[in-house]
Design a protein around this motif. Structure first.
Motif, PDB file in Angstrom:
ATOM      1  N   ALA A 324     -33.902  26.257  38.457  1.00 52.70           N
ATOM      2  CA  ALA A 324     -33.833  27.594  37.868  1.00 52.70           C
ATOM      3  C   ALA A 324     -35.200  28.019  37.349  1.00 52.70           C
ATOM      4  CB  ALA A 324     -32.802  27.600  36.740  1.00 52.70           C
ATOM      5  N   MET A 327     -37.424  29.089  40.151  1.00 53.14           N
ATOM      6  CA  MET A 327     -37.036  30.388  40.694  1.00 53.14           C
ATOM      7  C   MET A 327     -37.127  31.502  39.652  1.00 53.14           C
ATOM      8  SD  MET A 327     -36.281  30.389  43.966  1.00 53.14           S
ATOM      9  CE  MET A 327     -37.756  29.379  44.180  1.00 53.14           C
ATOM     10  N   LYS A 328     -37.709  31.160  38.489  1.00 51.22           N
ATOM     11  CA  LYS A 328     -37.947  32.142  37.422  1.00 51.22           C
ATOM     12  C   LYS A 328     -36.661  32.797  36.916  1.00 51.22           C
ATOM     13  CE  LYS A 328     -42.747  33.186  38.645  1.00 51.22           C
ATOM     14  NZ  LYS A 328     -42.934  31.999  39.477  1.00 51.22           N
ATOM     15  N   VAL A 329     -35.615  32.000  36.789  1.00 52.56           N
ATOM     16  CA  VAL A 329     -34.398  32.486  36.140  1.00 52.56           C
ATOM     17  C   VAL A 329     -34.728  32.780  34.678  1.00 52.56           C
ATOM     18  CG1 VAL A 329     -32.082  31.818  35.378  1.00 52.56           C
ATOM     19  CG2 VAL A 329     -32.854  31.260  37.691  1.00 52.56           C
ATOM     20  N   THR A 343     -26.857  32.271  38.874  1.00 51.84           N
ATOM     21  CA  THR A 343     -28.069  33.071  38.654  1.00 51.84           C
ATOM     22  C   THR A 343     -29.206  32.544  39.516  1.00 51.84           C
ATOM     23  OG1 THR A 343     -27.328  33.394  36.365  1.00 51.84           O
ATOM     24  CG2 THR A 343     -29.574  34.045  36.890  1.00 51.84           C
ATOM     25  N   PHE A 344     -29.329  31.232  39.604  1.00 52.26           N
ATOM     26  CA  PHE A 344     -30.333  30.611  40.476  1.00 52.26           C
ATOM     27  C   PHE A 344     -30.169  31.092  41.911  1.00 52.26           C
ATOM     28  CE2 PHE A 344     -30.634  27.098  43.592  1.00 52.26           C
ATOM     29  CZ  PHE A 344     -32.014  26.943  43.637  1.00 52.26           C
ATOM     30  N   GLN A 347     -31.592  34.481  42.811  1.00 54.40           N
ATOM     31  CA  GLN A 347     -33.014  34.725  42.581  1.00 54.40           C
ATOM     32  C   GLN A 347     -33.852  34.696  43.854  1.00 54.40           C
ATOM     33  OE1 GLN A 347     -32.830  35.998  39.230  1.00 54.40           O
ATOM     34  NE2 GLN A 347     -34.873  35.115  39.213  1.00 54.40           N
ATOM     35  N   PHE A 348     -33.275  34.345  44.993  1.00 51.84           N
ATOM     36  CA  PHE A 348     -34.092  34.256  46.208  1.00 51.84           C
ATOM     37  C   PHE A 348     -33.337  34.835  47.398  1.00 51.84           C
ATOM     38  CE2 PHE A 348     -31.981  30.138  45.531  1.00 51.84           C
ATOM     39  CZ  PHE A 348     -31.249  29.996  46.706  1.00 51.84           C
ATOM     40  N   THR A 383     -35.966  21.873  43.992  1.00 52.46           N
ATOM     41  CA  THR A 383     -35.360  23.207  44.120  1.00 52.46           C
ATOM     42  C   THR A 383     -34.563  23.309  45.420  1.00 52.46           C
ATOM     43  OG1 THR A 383     -37.213  24.156  42.886  1.00 52.46           O
ATOM     44  CG2 THR A 383     -35.846  25.680  44.141  1.00 52.46           C
TER      45      THR A 383
END
Length: 396
Positions: A324, A327-329, A343-344, A347-348, A383
């Motif tokens: 997370a 991925m800049k959560v 949320t993760f 993010q992409f 990740t």
């Protein structure tokens, strides 16, 4: 001293400039936890925050930080290009530092010296004598009446960026030069247990030789530049301080994110599938478990849970949080493990697992190149492994 076995609580706020907003969130959480200090000491921005908190101006402190900008602290010229501002700052440093008159005006607006002197929370600060670099410990009852503002400015005069403050013919600079987290002062003032709030500021933190039970609260996250005062970043840091304090007291889990207790079997299921995927990858490239551990070390997460078969979820949050983070959560809100995973995934657009299709068993091929790439950037591999794990779970 402690009375009738009751501990005397000491809160110690370290210096760190614009990062100090974090300390307000810590105090908000401590209030919620009914952990109110009997003694509060600070260095630099910690002394300024401490003065507001001792006066009971907790919400005012939060609003001040959220509205603050560089011009509210430092005397900077308007309308300069970055190159012109850089030249100005260099010239100012050569001339002895920036003028802190705006900070003095802010202190005038909020400071009530008598309220601090009469507060049930005993207050103290540290500053440094410029010529000798001697650290001065200053409990409130040793600060002459009418001079608290000067002492506050001296404690936060981060030389050479800021000008020294002269008091009775002697020049003083930032307390953080010699004692950026004044635990010893809090002990001297009677504290029998300590909480220190470290914001990773520039300064010297002395070894804790108090012998007292001490808990240090600090952020996993970068709190931003020390001399860039920004209201939006301050609001984020306040929330981080709040969440980290709840975690320190066991009200939240996690390492980087404020993790709420799981309400379902998601974390157990994730741990089992992650372990399975990691073991399968290790059969293809035996060094991959070392790569996974290296990622945790570099990002300051707990080590592998896989060696403890009696606790299948021990450490299971770590790879999920690490992924997370990569991925800049957003970190300024609490999550359940399931919500963090969802949320993760949002993010992409391009699945990070696609970079390691052979290593993760998604296609046949030569695994050596992917193993080498994973070893070079282990956080990327974790990740990808988390993404692959969640895909195989098909929980979404």
């Amino acid at each position: 001293m402690a009375q009738h076995g009751k501990p005397v609580r000491g809160l110690v706020l370290a210096g760190g400039g614009a990062k100090g907003s974090y300390q307000v969130g810590v105090y908000q959480a401590l209030q919620e936890l009914n952990w109110i200090p009997d003694v509060l000491t600070g260095a630099s921005v910690g002394s300024l925050n401490g003065a507001l908190l001792v006066m009971g101006k907790v919400e005012q402190a939060a609003e001040l930080w959220k509205s603050l900008d560089n011009h509210g602290v430092l005397e900077l010229p308007e309308g300069k290009t970055p190159e012109e501002l850089c030249d100005f700052l260099l010239d100012t440093l050569r001339a002895g530092g920036l003028n802190t008159e705006p900070l003095g005006e802010t202190i005038d607006k909020y400071l009530d010296e008598e309220a601090i002197r009469n507060s049930p929370i005993r207050y103290g600060l540290v500053m440094t004598e410029m010529n000798t670099l001697k650290s001065l410990q200053c409990p409130i009852d040793e600060i002459p009446r009418g001079k608290l503002k000067a002492y506050l400015l001296a404690s936060s005069a981060c030389f050479p960026a800021l000008r020294p403050i002269e008091i009775d013919g002697v020049k003083y600079i930032d307390g953080g030069w010699r004692d950026n987290m004044p635990l010893e002062l809090a002990a001297r003032m009677g504290a029998t247990e300590l909480i220190g709030v470290d914001v990773d500021g520039v300064g010297y933190i002395r070894p804790n030789n108090t012998g007292l039970p001490t808990r240090i609260i600090r952020s996993h996250w970068d709190l931003g530049p020390q001399f860039d005062f920004d209201g939006e970043r301050a609001a984020r840091n306040i929330t981080l301080g709040y969440l980290d304090t709840l975690r320190a007291f066991g009200r939240l889990g996690g390492t980087a994110y404020g993790m709420l207790p799981a309400q379902d079997s998601f974390l157990t299921d994730f741990a089992k599938e992650y372990h399975h995927q990691l073991e399968a990858a290790a059969l293809r490239a035996p060094t991959i478990t070392l790569t996974e551990n290296l990622a945790r070390q570099r990002k300051r997460y707990p080590q592998a849970f896989a060696k403890d078969p009696t606790a299948p979820t021990k450490g299971a949050l770590a790879p999920l949080e690490l992924a997370a983070e990569m991925m800049k959560v957003p970190c300024d809100m609490p999550y359940t493990p399931r919500l963090l995973a969802l949320t993760f995934l949002g993010q992409f657009d391009k699945d990070p697992a696609d970079r390691y299709k052979v290593l993760l068993g998604m296609e046949e091929g030569n695994v050596l190149g992917e193993a080498a790439m994973a070893g070079a950037v282990p956080e990327d591999f974790v990740t990808a492994l988390v993404s692959r794990t969640l895909s195989e779970m098909k929980f979404f």
